[in-house]
Design an enzyme around this catalytic site. Structure first.
Site, PDB file in Angstrom:
ATOM      1  CG  ASP A 349      -1.795   1.152   1.372  1.00  0.00           C
ATOM      2  OD1 ASP A 349      -2.624   1.365   0.482  1.00  0.00           O
ATOM      3  OD2 ASP A 349      -1.666   1.889   2.373  1.00  0.00           O
ATOM      4  CD  GLU A 385      -2.299   2.327  -3.394  1.00  0.00           C
ATOM      5  OE1 GLU A 385      -3.459   2.676  -3.648  1.00  0.00           O
ATOM      6  OE2 GLU A 385      -1.855   2.246  -2.231  1.00  0.00           O
TER       7      GLU A 385
END
Length: 718
Positions: A349, A385
């Protein structure tokens, strides 16, 4: 509190609490601390029974050894030092702190004000409230486990189809999962679930965060929670809310059972991990662990005011992986999940935050270099990401070779190609070129440093945003249930409601929405790169227009299995099977237009007349194209294989059917997204492609087949 025991010095490594059969060694990184006390609690973590000073500090690691201590012991730390927020120091021995290396966590954070590190009326002073009774504590763990013959599936990048799944949401309403197991690790391991995953054909589950989490105080006070899980507080502990608590099970054992069951079906497990920030949020957040252990070590602080945190994550704080000890924490956690829990990779993330130091993001950062050389981590799937909200935060295409990256350019281009014209918002004359670039693997982004098309993780929908069904049902977000007056979530969705906002009983609108979902699904699974599906998109799940359902732990987010669109699921499975069978649909190398042994280029972009597109066609704003894909060349000794035939995709995003002239040769229709009931059959000369549709054909002259149906002159008329 019982009479204190004495600790031996023990060892500074390994970090955390480790039982050796005779006692437990405790080791905690806190180089700026002046003293550390080990606090022992009863089995439920409510009563503090002893405080023992860690007797030694070696290179910033406080450590001690407790004779006769055993697994199951519940403990926390009190860390002493200056309380000087203006210097970045927030030590407060009134706060019992969670060991960052805890493998099991006792207690729950309920948003109590007593966790504040600073006094409410005097922020320059430490808060006096003692959190012993309410703090999160660690439990000493030593769990043997019989993995049997478990082995990682090691799905090749070229064969990977990712399926993004929420552990709870996937089975919470699943009628074939026993009630007591729904929404748990054990639920995902149920035969009915495994059968469905195998039937669908996905190879790799990407699980939303399963690290132990602490929900934000703000959400708890509204009766909500951080359902997605992006509020980690324990990087080694599986989230206990996903454990069924069956007799004899623990979160660790049940997670392992789940992984083992998925591996037995050839399915990989990738974890979405949140090492960019912690659940302690900003300076007003709770003191649960890292803040009280050594705030200035673990977090990026603002240089001109260390009382404040850098907030490149949008979550209040940022972990500082430029610090070797913080990097060590992350690397130890990653290796633990691979070696002890047998996971097959990670999706990081807000990954740029992990690779940012005082000079900004660097593809040669300490974190990326450490992962690249690590003999354990360099062999698993690594997915970034590639953006955060910090300086230089958009880093799509900048991660090293071997990494995969979520490609939002693909998402936006494909949504705009299929949906924006229908909404009347145009889309620009370059839409066809954008479609082609993204379809072919985004070479403008990823073709460097030896990277391949599989580096692009292609997706139409993900957990963060509209579901596929909502993408064709809503023109605007509807996030009122999140309690922020619909301000949260992006307004730039490239969506189209097909004429009615939200639910409709108009048969024509429902038919159009279904057709668009199939066209988008076909585009995704037939593109070059690594496809990722959002779990639920294959069964038509809707979140009622909420494109930021991070706090919705309810039927809005839980997959609606009782009303699943079985026909869409079957169609999705056919697409995945076609992708697996036909190598032309998954090239390992970049297209160069080179002529192959069959006399055709590796890729050809064709107009409706069957001839190569010219410059005028590329810039003319049309939304129909033919794509001939040559099968990748095989080594001579391999010989011909089933699935080595060329493929032809005919794409029509316009509102009217279009006649296509077929390239020379014999072609067999395999899939028609406008009509999933169409069976394979041969065609020649031409074909009419319906509006909003993708038709997949294969070169029937080279495809191996026992029997071939008689050719027809046309597929259908317009």
């Amino acid at each position: 509190m019982t009479a204190p025991q004495r600790l031996r010095a023990g060892a500074a490594y390994p970090l955390g609490a480790h039982w050796d059969g005779h006692g437990v060694n405790f080791a905690l990184v806190a180089p700026h601390a002046q003293a550390v006390e080990l606090c022992l609690f009863d089995a439920v973590g409510k009563q503090e029974q002893a405080r023992l000073a860690l007797p030694a500090c070696t290179d910033g690691v406080w450590h001690g050894y407790l004779e006769s201590a055993e697994p199951g012991l519940v403990y926390g730390y009190r860390v002493s030092g200056p309380y000087a927020p203006q210097r970045g120091q927030r030590f407060n021995p009134n706060k019992v702190l969670l060991d960052p290396y805890a493998r099991a966590i006792v207690g729950d954070y309920l948003g109590q004000p007593g966790f504040a590190g600073q006094a409410g009326d005097a922020p320059e002073q430490p808060d006096p409230f003692d959190t012993a009774a309410i703090a999160l504590k660690a439990q000493v763990v030593h769990e043997d486990y019989d993995w049997g013959g478990d082995a990682p599936p090691r799905v090749a990048p070229l064969d990977t189809v990712i399926y993004e799944v929420h552990v709870k949401g996937f089975t919470r309403l699943h009628p074939e999962v026993p009630q007591a197991l729904r929404g748990t690790y054990a639920g995902l391991a149920q035969p009915a679930v495994l059968d469905a995953l195998q039937k669908l054909g996905v190879t790799t589950l990407s699980l939303l965060p399963v690290h132990a989490r602490a929900d934000e105080m703000r959400l708890q006070h509204m009766g909500l929670s951080n359902y997605w899980g992006y509020s980690s507080i324990g990087f080694f502990a599986p989230e206990k809310r996903y454990c069924s608590n069956q007799a004899g099970s623990t979160p660790i054992s049940e997670f392992r059972d789940m992984v083992k069951a998925l591996h037995a079906r050839g399915i990989e497990v990738v974890l979405d991990v949140v090492y960019n920030h912690s659940a302690e949020t900003d300076q007003h957040g709770p003191t649960l662990s890292l803040r009280g252990i050594d705030n200035a070590l673990y977090y990026h602080l603002q240089p001109d005011n260390p009382a404040l945190y850098e907030n490149w994550t949008g979550c209040g704080n940022c972990l500082n992986l430029a610090e070797p000890r913080v990097l060590q924490l992350v690397m130890d956690s990653l290796r633990y999940w691979v070696q002890e829990m047998h996971v097959d990779g990670f999706r990081f993330d807000l990954a740029p935050e992990l690779a940012r130091d005082a000079r900004g993001f660097s593809s040669a950062s300490a974190f990326l270099a450490a992962v690249r050389q690590d003999p354990v981590l360099s062999t698993v799937k690594l997915i970034a990401e590639p953006w955060d909200i910090g300086p230089g935060g958009y880093q799509l295409g900048q991660f090293p070779a071997g990494w995969l990256e979520w490609n939002d350019k693909y998402r936006d281009a494909m949504r705009a190609f299929w949906l924006r014209p229908g909404s009347g918002n145009g889309g620009g004359s370059g839409a066809l070129g954008d479609f082609a670039r993204r379809f072919a693997g985004s070479s403008d982004v990823f073709r460097h440093d030896g990277r391949s098309p599989t580096a692009s993780v292609n997706f139409i929908a993900a957990h963060d945003g509209f579901t596929l069904r909502d993408l064709v049902s809503y023109g605007h977000k509807h996030n009122e249930a999140n309690g922020e007056d619909n301000r949260d979530g992006t307004g730039d969705n490239h969506s189209w409601n097909c004429g009615v906002e939200g639910p409709s009983d108009d048969a024509a609108i429902l038919q159009l929405r279904a057709r668009l979902q199939r066209a988008l699904m076909a585009t995704l699974l037939l593109s070059q790169g690594t496809p990722m599906l959002l779990a639920g998109d294959d069964i038509g799940h809707s979140q009622q227009g909420n494109n930021n359902a991070y706090c919705q732990d309810n039927a809005l987010s839980w997959l609606d299995w009782p009303h699943a669109d079985g026909a869409l699921a079957d169609f999705t499975a056919r697409l995945i099977e076609a992708r697996k069978r036909h190598r032309a649909l998954r090239h390992a190398s970049w297209y160069d237009g080179a002529v192959q042994s069959d006399g055709h280029p590796d890729i050809a972009w064709l107009g409706t007349d069957g001839t190569p597109l010219d410059d005028a066609a590329w810039s003319g704003g049309q939304r129909c194209i033919g794509i001939r894909l040559g099968a990748p060349a095989l080594a001579e000794q391999d010989g011909a294989q089933a699935g080595d035939a060329a493929c032809l995709l005919l794409v029509n995003a316009q509102a009217q059917a279009r006649d296509f002239v077929l390239p020379q040769g014999a072609w067999r229709v395999l899939i028609d997204s406008a009509d999933p009931s169409v069976q394979p059959h041969e065609v020649k000369d031409g074909i009419a492609v319906p509006a909003h549709a993708v038709v997949l054909l294969v070169d029937a002259s080279t495809e191996e087949s026992a029997e071939r149906p008689a050719p027809r002159s046309e597929h259908r008329t317009a």
